[in-house]
Design an enzyme around this catalytic site. Structure first.
Site, PDB file in Angstrom:
ATOM      1  N   LYS A  53     -18.172 -14.161 -35.361  1.00  0.00           N
ATOM      2  CA  LYS A  53     -19.381 -14.991 -35.346  1.00  0.00           C
ATOM      3  C   LYS A  53     -18.966 -16.449 -35.220  1.00  0.00           C
ATOM      4  CE  LYS A  53     -21.294 -13.595 -39.303  1.00  0.00           C
ATOM      5  NZ  LYS A  53     -20.147 -12.803 -39.807  1.00  0.00           N
ATOM      6  N   HIS A  70     -23.846 -11.040 -46.208  1.00  0.00           N
ATOM      7  CA  HIS A  70     -24.670 -10.664 -45.054  1.00  0.00           C
ATOM      8  C   HIS A  70     -24.856  -9.150 -44.964  1.00  0.00           C
ATOM      9  CE1 HIS A  70     -23.955 -14.745 -44.044  1.00  0.00           C
ATOM     10  NE2 HIS A  70     -22.687 -14.559 -43.765  1.00  0.00           N
ATOM     11  N   HIS A 100     -25.996 -18.603 -43.637  1.00  0.00           N
ATOM     12  CA  HIS A 100     -25.074 -18.955 -44.718  1.00  0.00           C
ATOM     13  C   HIS A 100     -25.739 -19.844 -45.747  1.00  0.00           C
ATOM     14  CE1 HIS A 100     -22.233 -17.676 -41.607  1.00  0.00           C
ATOM     15  NE2 HIS A 100     -21.476 -17.340 -42.608  1.00  0.00           N
ATOM     16  N   ASP A 137     -14.691 -18.985 -39.370  1.00  0.00           N
ATOM     17  CA  ASP A 137     -14.388 -17.665 -38.802  1.00  0.00           C
ATOM     18  C   ASP A 137     -13.529 -17.803 -37.550  1.00  0.00           C
ATOM     19  OD1 ASP A 137     -16.452 -15.482 -40.173  1.00  0.00           O
ATOM     20  OD2 ASP A 137     -17.197 -17.532 -40.206  1.00  0.00           O
ATOM     21  N   GLY A 190     -17.794 -14.050 -43.875  1.00  0.00           N
ATOM     22  CA  GLY A 190     -18.105 -14.226 -45.281  1.00  0.00           C
ATOM     23  C   GLY A 190     -18.963 -13.088 -45.790  1.00  0.00           C
ATOM     24  N   SER A 191     -18.859 -12.783 -47.085  1.00  0.00           N
ATOM     25  CA  SER A 191     -19.741 -11.781 -47.678  1.00  0.00           C
ATOM     26  C   SER A 191     -21.114 -12.405 -47.895  1.00  0.00           C
ATOM     27  CB  SER A 191     -19.162 -11.290 -49.000  1.00  0.00           C
ATOM     28  OG  SER A 191     -17.987 -10.552 -48.766  1.00  0.00           O
TER      29      SER A 191
END
Lengths: 329, 227
Positions: A104, A56, A217, A109, A53-54
């Site tokens: 991860k 990070h 997250h 994911d 996911g964006s």
């Protein structure tokens, strides 16, 4: 909550266009959301692909380049990318030597990379997968297992170094797995993060309290306590790490900011972490301080320890040239 | 009257591709309507994106079905599943995608299927979801709505919707053992699982579509037994 954005729906797309505009050494496919090093596929080299996911940043797109990743697949904010992205990335970086997926450990994911590995294999690409699950806030082997957090940086860097040296897929996978199995992380939030879609905090954290054992997250952590000093947080963090890991080798240390903690505070915290490690006879070999594996605008910090022998330390020192990690090149 | 209860036993192959397309359109509308509620549920024990992710995926499904409507129920479900996998991301993309793809494959290329056949196909799909996610009943996941829904669907559409809704509500006191909520341990107790809530929407849309089909048939005077 004010944010430096145009519209929430286009945050990821806008950031990718920014990367395309300022990093000519990368090929950024904005429509399909894949970031690839410009010279891929590199002849006779195993391709390294990661993604998630964006939110990070700089993980993972900022770690694409010689000595680290060959490609990254950014998903929506805090949402795993889809298999199509990973298959596209694998095809772009496969020189015929095969591809390693670095994942991860989050259910989304893991599932999407699993599907991508099957699809890539159908296209004749050899794929191995290494999953990072380094977060000691969670008991190992329970439920969905430990989350993958800061240790991902060490896996991407050390596997990237050995791949750059021309090692075959089996060897690159072995190094990645060894690092993934041995690093440990623990994170603390002083304030929650706000996702663009939501426009406000993802959980409530009252003034005067902190959250121990957070993920990356925006999910709440395991335990909440009254506010502690930097030194007390370092002791709690290093205790959690050392009780789990008990390292007898020197360690690479990542003192990581979650996104909204000033470097001034983070360096003060780094001094406390160094003190706490020393008091527990843990020897830091190299230390990184900065925002590397973030959680949007979360205030807080995490510490990752990665035990290294001479070989891994030598790999760490080899040149790396990416937007966010760069030396010797 | 509720279809599949009195006039037939749900074994007549009366559900065609158009019925399945209307079902998924209704599901997309329900997800769009409840997106904020799903995201709020997710914010409590996850990462606050379930509603927006599913909404993006089901909007893509609707677009695809409008552009290229398949002509068999199985093809509608497999195509929708593939679209969800390609557009949702997260865990819910592969899980919902697998549910629909497996169910679609079970239905094959028959032009019409019965309610009982659909129940059996969904049972396979739910099994595939359990296997992929490594979860079982009582883990506080979408399975807690889907497993009872399949049992309900063998009796009637209405029973499926009721069972799914009850199953979703029954996740509130559970401690999450799979998915992101599992990281919270005991703090996941007291919140409804967002995946179970969206599953109840999907099954609710199925029952609504069946009711509307029966009403339409009633108005045309050709009997609800078509459904």
């Amino acid at each position: 909550m004010k944010m430096l954005i145009n519209v929430p729906e286009r945050v990821v797309e806008d950031a990718l266009r920014g990367m395309a505009a300022v990093h000519p050494e990368l090929t950024v496919d904005v429509a399909n959301r894949v970031v690839v090093r410009r010279d891929a596929p590199v002849a006779n080299k195993v391709g390294l692909v990661s993604g998630g996911g964006s939110g990070h940043e700089p993980l993972h797109g900022g770690f694409v380049g010689p000595g680290m990743l060959d490609a990254a697949c950014p998903g929506e904010v805090f949402t795993s990318p889809v298999p199509d992205q990973m298959v596209r990335a694998a095809a772009a970086v496969d020189s015929g030597e095969g591809v390693l997926f670095i994942v991860k450990n989050y259910t989304g994911d893991v599932l999407n990379f699993e599907m991508a590995a099957e699809l890539a294999a159908e296209e004749g690409i050899r794929v191995e997968t290494v999953t990072v699950s380094d977060d000691v806030a969670l008991a190992a082997g329970e439920g969905s297992g430990r989350r993958g957090t800061g240790g991902t940086l060490f896996v991407e860097r050390l596997a990237g170094a050995v791949a750059e040296a021309g090692a075959p897929l089996e060897r690159v996978t072995e190094v990645a797995r060894r690092v993934a199995d041995s690093c440990r992380s623990f994170g603390v939030a002083l304030a929650p993060c706000s996702t663009p879609a939501r426009g406000g905090p993802t959980f409530d954290l009252p003034e005067g309290e902190l959250e121990l054992g957070i993920g990356i997250h925006g999910e709440p952590g395991r335990e909440r306590r009254g506010m502690m000093t930097s030194g007390e947080i370092a002791d709690a963090t290093v205790d959690a790490l050392v009780n789990d890991l008990r390292p007898d080798e020197p360690v690479l240390v990542l003192v990581n900011g979650m996104g909204a903690t000033p470097l001034l505070e983070l360096y003060g915290y780094a001094s406390e972490v160094m003190r706490a490690l020393g008091e527990r006879s843990v020897v830091p070999a190299r230390t990184l301080v900065g925002d590397y594996v973030t959680s949007l605008d979360m205030a807080g910090c995490s510490v990752t320890l990665c035990p290294v022998d001479e070989e891994l330390l030598r790999l760490w020192e080899t040149p790396v040239r990416t937007p966010a990690l760069r030396w010797g090149a | 009257m509720e279809p599949g209860t009195d006039r037939d036993e749900g074994t007549e192959p009366t559900l065609d591709a158009d019925f399945f397309i209307r079902w998924l359109d209704a599901a997309a509308a329900a997800v769009a309507r409840d997106a904020d509620r799903l995201t709020e549920l997710d914010a409590a024990i996850g990462d606050a994106d379930h509603g927006s992710n599913l909404n993006r995926g089901f909007a893509a499904v609707t677009r695809r079905l409008t552009e290229k409507p398949p002509n068999a129920p199985g093809a509608v479900l497999t195509g929708a599943g593939r679209t969800l996998i390609s557009s949702v991301g997260g865990a819910s993309g592969p899980l919902y995608g697998t549910l629909l793809r497996r169910a679609g494959k079970e239905l094959g290329d028959a032009p019409r299927v019965s309610r009982v056949q659909l129940a059996e196909a969904l049972r396979s799909g739910v099994g595939a979801v359990a296997e992929l996610g490594g979860a079982g009943g009582g883990d506080k996941t979408m399975l807690d709505a889907l497993q009872p829904a399949v049992e309900g669907l063998t009796r009637s559409f209405g029973a499926a919707a009721t069972a799914a809704e009850e199953g979703a509500l029954a996740t509130v006191p559970l401690r999450a053992r799979r998915g992101r909520a599992a990281y919270l341990g005991d703090r996941s107790i007291g919140h409804q699982d967002p995946g179970a809530a969206s599953s109840a929407l999907l099954i609710g849309a199925l029952a609504d579509t069946a009711t509307r089909a029966a009403d339409d048939d009633g108005h045309r005077g050709n009997g609800a037994d078509r459904v």
